[in-house]
Design a protein around this motif. Sequence first.
Motif, mmCIF file in Angstrom:
data_model
loop_
_atom_site.group_PDB
_atom_site.id
_atom_site.type_symbol
_atom_site.label_atom_id
_atom_site.label_comp_id
_atom_site.label_asym_id
_atom_site.label_seq_id
_atom_site.Cartn_x
_atom_site.Cartn_y
_atom_site.Cartn_z
ATOM 1 N N SER A 1 0.819 -1.216 0.000
ATOM 2 C CA SER A 1 0.000 0.000 0.000
ATOM 3 C C SER A 1 0.852 1.266 0.000
ATOM 4 C CB SER A 1 -0.911 0.017 1.232
ATOM 5 O OG SER A 1 -1.838 -1.039 1.194
ATOM 6 N N LYS A 2 0.259 2.346 -0.442
ATOM 7 C CA LYS A 2 0.827 3.687 -0.254
ATOM 8 C C LYS A 2 -0.188 4.443 0.600
ATOM 9 C CE LYS A 2 3.238 7.480 -0.788
ATOM 10 N NZ LYS A 2 3.240 8.159 -2.104
ATOM 11 N N GLU B 1 1.389 10.289 6.441
ATOM 12 C CA GLU B 1 2.841 10.074 6.444
ATOM 13 C C GLU B 1 3.318 9.306 7.663
ATOM 14 O OE1 GLU B 1 5.425 13.312 5.633
ATOM 15 O OE2 GLU B 1 4.220 14.070 3.968
ATOM 16 N N GLN C 1 3.284 5.511 7.045
ATOM 17 C CA GLN C 1 3.979 4.879 5.920
ATOM 18 C C GLN C 1 5.128 3.974 6.354
ATOM 19 O OE1 GLN C 1 4.927 8.076 3.195
ATOM 20 N NE2 GLN C 1 2.780 8.563 2.829
ATOM 21 N N LYS D 1 4.101 -2.577 -6.295
ATOM 22 C CA LYS D 1 4.153 -1.335 -5.529
ATOM 23 C C LYS D 1 3.562 -0.199 -6.351
ATOM 24 C CE LYS D 1 8.159 -2.742 -2.789
ATOM 25 N NZ LYS D 1 9.515 -2.400 -2.312
ATOM 26 N N LYS E 1 4.287 6.805 -7.595
ATOM 27 C CA LYS E 1 4.553 7.881 -6.647
ATOM 28 C C LYS E 1 3.301 8.617 -6.187
ATOM 29 C CE LYS E 1 7.225 12.166 -6.166
ATOM 30 N NZ LYS E 1 8.158 13.105 -6.841
ATOM 31 N N PHE F 1 -2.388 6.767 -3.969
ATOM 32 C CA PHE F 1 -2.724 6.386 -2.598
ATOM 33 C C PHE F 1 -3.677 5.210 -2.694
ATOM 34 C CE2 PHE F 1 -1.663 10.913 -1.828
ATOM 35 C CZ PHE F 1 -0.642 10.715 -0.919
ATOM 36 N N GLU G 1 -5.106 1.901 0.059
ATOM 37 C CA GLU G 1 -5.017 1.219 1.353
ATOM 38 C C GLU G 1 -5.920 -0.007 1.346
ATOM 39 O OE1 GLU G 1 -3.949 5.208 3.972
ATOM 40 O OE2 GLU G 1 -5.662 3.982 4.583
#
Length: 289
Positions: free
Chosen positions: A95-96, A100, A103, A121, A124, A127, A129
């Motif tokens: 996840s991203k 912050e 993370q 992955k 950049k 997002f 989850e």
Amino acid sequence: MEININNETGKLKSVLLGIASDRGNKKHPNNPKYAEIVAKGEDPTEQELIDEVEEFNQILVENEVEVLRPKNIPEHGQIFCRDIGFSIGNSFFVSKMKKENRQIEVSAIDYLIQNFKNVHKPPKDAFIEGGDIIVWNDFVFVGIGDRTNEIGLNFLKEKIGEQKNVIDFPLNVTDEGKSNILHLDCAFQPVGSKYGLIYKKGFRNVPEPIYDIFREQNLIEVTQQEMYDMFPNIFSISPEKVVIEKSFERLAKELTKRNIQPIGVNYGKVSKLGGLLRCSTCPINRDDL
């Protein structure tokens, strides 16, 4: 280690379960519900959280589930491991996370990820989850709200669009705990072999694909208060067994009527943080339905 996740309720073989120890003193009210709890001075103690998570762990072990745990990150909350990654088919998705301060939690399962063959992955600006991802046979439902964005959705479609039908649902995101839908699994979750729990007002539009796939007669509607208490965020061990919070008496009766055994645990303290049983888990392997 073999990954196999094609549904939310097949017999569970292995799962990652969060840990509640060594949380430190710094609070991170990352969602409206927990922010309100902190403001009222009702934050649970670390020991209360440890006791509840370990009670859940014991139930999983008693049901012959292999339970894996993240490595400890000193002075950091690590209960809600659903958000740090998720499995679909034979692939694991890292996840991203939007916040912050969360993370770093992904690093706690590096030891596990290195054993997986297929790891993806996100890019950049994405997002995504795990609480927003629900896998149901040929379908993957994705909640679009505060924690998962369109870039994350498109990343998922790119990776699994040929194997699964990816359907997105815009969620109702607000600033108050009583109405905010943090993740899709706060408003919807399958249970058994054909049923589901749903909070209709959690969606910005009528979630017609859910009604088409599950049929209205198989959906158990929950109220706003029940959503706040996190009725939809239970966790299935098999199609016939599901772990729920002990206070969910109405839900226990509804499940029993459908020949699904509810297993009650004390999880009310964890719920104050804004998550419940599904949030605390990241399944690695289940039987297909």
